[in-house]
Scaffold this motif. Structure first.
Motif, mmCIF file in Angstrom:
data_model
loop_
_atom_site.group_PDB
_atom_site.id
_atom_site.type_symbol
_atom_site.label_atom_id
_atom_site.label_comp_id
_atom_site.label_asym_id
_atom_site.label_seq_id
_atom_site.Cartn_x
_atom_site.Cartn_y
_atom_site.Cartn_z
ATOM 1 N N SER A 1 0.843 -1.193 0.000
ATOM 2 C CA SER A 1 0.000 0.000 0.000
ATOM 3 C C SER A 1 0.880 1.247 0.000
ATOM 4 C CB SER A 1 -0.894 0.018 1.248
ATOM 5 O OG SER A 1 -0.096 0.176 2.405
ATOM 6 N N ARG A 2 0.247 2.366 -0.229
ATOM 7 C CA ARG A 2 0.961 3.645 -0.188
ATOM 8 C C ARG A 2 1.528 3.888 1.216
ATOM 9 N NH1 ARG A 2 0.535 8.199 -3.371
ATOM 10 N NH2 ARG A 2 -1.259 7.259 -4.409
ATOM 11 N N SER A 3 0.755 3.595 2.242
ATOM 12 C CA SER A 3 1.226 3.841 3.607
ATOM 13 C C SER A 3 2.395 2.922 3.964
ATOM 14 C CB SER A 3 0.097 3.706 4.628
ATOM 15 O OG SER A 3 -0.423 2.401 4.637
ATOM 16 N N ALA A 4 2.359 1.664 3.522
ATOM 17 C CA ALA A 4 3.484 0.750 3.769
ATOM 18 C C ALA A 4 4.726 1.234 3.027
ATOM 19 C CB ALA A 4 3.115 -0.671 3.349
ATOM 20 N N ARG A 5 4.534 1.704 1.794
ATOM 21 C CA ARG A 5 5.657 2.256 1.015
ATOM 22 C C ARG A 5 6.251 3.466 1.732
ATOM 23 N NH1 ARG A 5 3.915 5.973 -3.599
ATOM 24 N NH2 ARG A 5 3.785 7.275 -1.754
ATOM 25 N N ASP A 6 5.388 4.372 2.179
ATOM 26 C CA ASP A 6 5.864 5.580 2.837
ATOM 27 C C ASP A 6 6.583 5.266 4.146
ATOM 28 O OD1 ASP A 6 4.837 7.023 0.731
ATOM 29 O OD2 ASP A 6 3.069 7.745 1.824
ATOM 30 N N GLU A 7 6.116 4.257 4.854
ATOM 31 C CA GLU A 7 6.781 3.841 6.094
ATOM 32 C C GLU A 7 8.195 3.346 5.791
ATOM 33 O OE1 GLU A 7 6.736 3.438 10.217
ATOM 34 O OE2 GLU A 7 4.952 3.971 9.081
ATOM 35 N N LEU A 8 8.329 2.542 4.734
ATOM 36 C CA LEU A 8 9.656 2.051 4.332
ATOM 37 C C LEU A 8 10.561 3.212 3.930
ATOM 38 C CD1 LEU A 8 11.823 0.018 3.421
ATOM 39 C CD2 LEU A 8 10.604 -0.114 1.240
ATOM 40 N N LEU A 9 10.061 4.110 3.101
ATOM 41 C CA LEU A 9 10.878 5.227 2.635
ATOM 42 C C LEU A 9 11.292 6.136 3.790
ATOM 43 C CD1 LEU A 9 9.138 6.134 -0.738
ATOM 44 C CD2 LEU A 9 10.968 4.485 -0.281
ATOM 45 N N GLN A 10 10.410 6.332 4.758
ATOM 46 C CA GLN A 10 10.758 7.125 5.938
ATOM 47 C C GLN A 10 11.872 6.440 6.722
ATOM 48 O OE1 GLN A 10 9.836 10.167 6.788
ATOM 49 N NE2 GLN A 10 11.073 10.119 8.625
ATOM 50 N N ARG A 11 11.791 5.122 6.850
ATOM 51 C CA ARG A 11 12.826 4.374 7.574
ATOM 52 C C ARG A 11 14.169 4.472 6.866
ATOM 53 N NH1 ARG A 11 14.396 3.978 12.187
ATOM 54 N NH2 ARG A 11 15.259 2.023 12.850
ATOM 55 N N LEU A 12 14.164 4.353 5.545
ATOM 56 C CA LEU A 12 15.404 4.479 4.782
ATOM 57 C C LEU A 12 15.989 5.873 4.934
ATOM 58 C CD1 LEU A 12 14.469 2.536 1.515
ATOM 59 C CD2 LEU A 12 15.926 1.746 3.404
ATOM 60 N N PHE A 13 15.128 6.882 4.946
ATOM 61 C CA PHE A 13 15.582 8.265 5.143
ATOM 62 C C PHE A 13 16.225 8.423 6.515
ATOM 63 C CE2 PHE A 13 14.603 12.656 6.551
ATOM 64 C CZ PHE A 13 15.385 13.344 5.634
ATOM 65 N N GLN A 14 15.579 7.890 7.547
ATOM 66 C CA GLN A 14 16.129 7.973 8.902
ATOM 67 C C GLN A 14 17.485 7.263 8.995
ATOM 68 O OE1 GLN A 14 12.878 6.193 11.024
ATOM 69 N NE2 GLN A 14 11.840 8.151 11.368
ATOM 70 N N LEU A 15 17.582 6.092 8.370
ATOM 71 C CA LEU A 15 18.852 5.357 8.384
ATOM 72 C C LEU A 15 19.943 6.118 7.640
ATOM 73 C CD1 LEU A 15 17.813 1.638 7.875
ATOM 74 C CD2 LEU A 15 18.885 2.653 9.883
ATOM 75 N N SER A 16 19.572 6.764 6.561
ATOM 76 C CA SER A 16 20.530 7.547 5.789
ATOM 77 C C SER A 16 21.086 8.696 6.624
ATOM 78 C CB SER A 16 19.856 8.082 4.522
ATOM 79 O OG SER A 16 20.742 8.893 3.801
ATOM 80 N N ILE A 17 20.215 9.382 7.331
ATOM 81 C CA ILE A 17 20.662 10.480 8.190
ATOM 82 C C ILE A 17 21.574 9.946 9.288
ATOM 83 C CG2 ILE A 17 19.901 12.160 9.919
ATOM 84 C CD1 ILE A 17 17.456 12.660 8.111
ATOM 85 N N ALA A 18 21.175 8.841 9.923
ATOM 86 C CA ALA A 18 21.989 8.256 10.991
ATOM 87 C C ALA A 18 23.362 7.836 10.467
ATOM 88 C CB ALA A 18 21.268 7.064 11.604
ATOM 89 N N SER A 19 23.399 7.236 9.271
ATOM 90 C CA SER A 19 24.677 6.813 8.684
ATOM 91 C C SER A 19 25.561 8.004 8.354
ATOM 92 C CB SER A 19 24.426 5.989 7.419
ATOM 93 O OG SER A 19 23.787 4.786 7.730
ATOM 94 N N THR A 20 24.959 9.060 7.838
ATOM 95 C CA THR A 20 25.707 10.260 7.508
ATOM 96 C C THR A 20 26.294 10.892 8.772
ATOM 97 O OG1 THR A 20 24.333 10.671 5.571
ATOM 98 C CG2 THR A 20 25.562 12.550 6.435
ATOM 99 N N LEU A 21 25.479 10.976 9.811
ATOM 100 C CA LEU A 21 25.967 11.546 11.075
ATOM 101 C C LEU A 21 27.071 10.699 11.667
ATOM 102 C CD1 LEU A 21 22.635 12.697 12.763
ATOM 103 C CD2 LEU A 21 24.431 14.143 11.773
ATOM 104 N N ALA A 22 26.945 9.375 11.579
ATOM 105 C CA ALA A 22 27.966 8.481 12.110
ATOM 106 C C ALA A 22 29.287 8.657 11.359
ATOM 107 C CB ALA A 22 27.507 7.034 12.037
ATOM 108 N N SER A 23 29.229 8.830 10.040
ATOM 109 C CA SER A 23 30.466 8.987 9.264
ATOM 110 C C SER A 23 31.119 10.340 9.532
ATOM 111 C CB SER A 23 30.204 8.796 7.771
ATOM 112 O OG SER A 23 29.408 9.845 7.267
ATOM 113 N N VAL A 24 30.333 11.363 9.828
ATOM 114 C CA VAL A 24 30.882 12.680 10.153
ATOM 115 C C VAL A 24 31.603 12.624 11.487
ATOM 116 C CG1 VAL A 24 30.223 15.044 10.797
ATOM 117 C CG2 VAL A 24 29.219 13.976 8.785
ATOM 118 N N ARG A 25 31.089 11.845 12.427
ATOM 119 C CA ARG A 25 31.681 11.743 13.765
ATOM 120 C C ARG A 25 32.989 10.960 13.762
ATOM 121 N NH1 ARG A 25 25.992 10.341 16.374
ATOM 122 N NH2 ARG A 25 25.174 12.448 16.466
ATOM 123 N N GLU A 26 33.192 10.120 12.764
ATOM 124 C CA GLU A 26 34.399 9.276 12.728
ATOM 125 C C GLU A 26 35.621 10.022 12.294
ATOM 126 O OE1 GLU A 26 33.368 5.985 10.225
ATOM 127 O OE2 GLU A 26 32.116 5.108 11.751
#
Length: 159
Positions: free
Chosen positions: A134-159
């Motif tokens: 569904s659209r809502s399931a898709r949006d939930e996945l895309l939001q999770r990928l976005f959150q992971l991307s931000i977390a990964s970017t922040l982690a690489s900046v801290r290293e």
């Protein structure tokens, strides 16, 4: 887009034994397996697939059965994702054969992930087209990928 052999430190078996879940499980589980459709961009051919978002490794793994009957896996770190298109971006973002192969409900869950694959000496641009339930399931996945991307970017900046 053909699925290709996966790369990465974690095997498909480790990731895919995770709890089958509802999209909201992304917020609380380290890895959640969900069923979806993988759709060929050029022909619209649909293949049953499943994906796993691995929070700990910051990656998305998609597993499908290929044309020759063997399992094909794409593993992509969220940091390799360059863009994601949905039907909300317009039908012209997707090839006509693909759009003709989908029902109205399937189009609501449609998304295309554009990513890079680093081969050492060269970088390949690739993509995979998936349909969530569904659209809502898709949006939930895309939001999770976005959150992971931000977390990964922040982690690489801290290293």
């Amino acid at each position: 887009m053909q699925l290709s052999e996966g790369h990465g430190d974690k095997s498909a078996g480790e990731c895919l034994v995770a709890i089958e879940g509802h999209p909201s499980d992304f917020a609380t589980k380290p890895a959640v397996k969900r069923k979806c459709l993988q759709v060929s961009e050029s022909t619209g051919l649909q293949t049953e697939a499943e994906y796993c978002v691995d929070v700990e490794l910051g990656q998305l793994m998609v597993k499908a059965i290929g044309r020759l009957g063997h399992q094909e896996i794409v593993t992509l770190p969220v940091t390799s994702i360059t863009d994601i298109y949905t039907i909300d971006d317009g039908q012209d973002c997707f090839p006509v054969p693909l759009m003709k192969s989908l029902s109205t409900e399937e189009k609501a869950g449609l998304f295309f992930i554009e990513f890079t694959v680093d081969h050492g000496a060269s970088i390949e641009h690739a993509g995979i087209c998936l349909v969530e339930a569904s659209r809502s399931a898709r949006d939930e996945l895309l939001q999770r990928l976005f959150q992971l991307s931000i977390a990964s970017t922040l982690a690489s900046v801290r290293e």
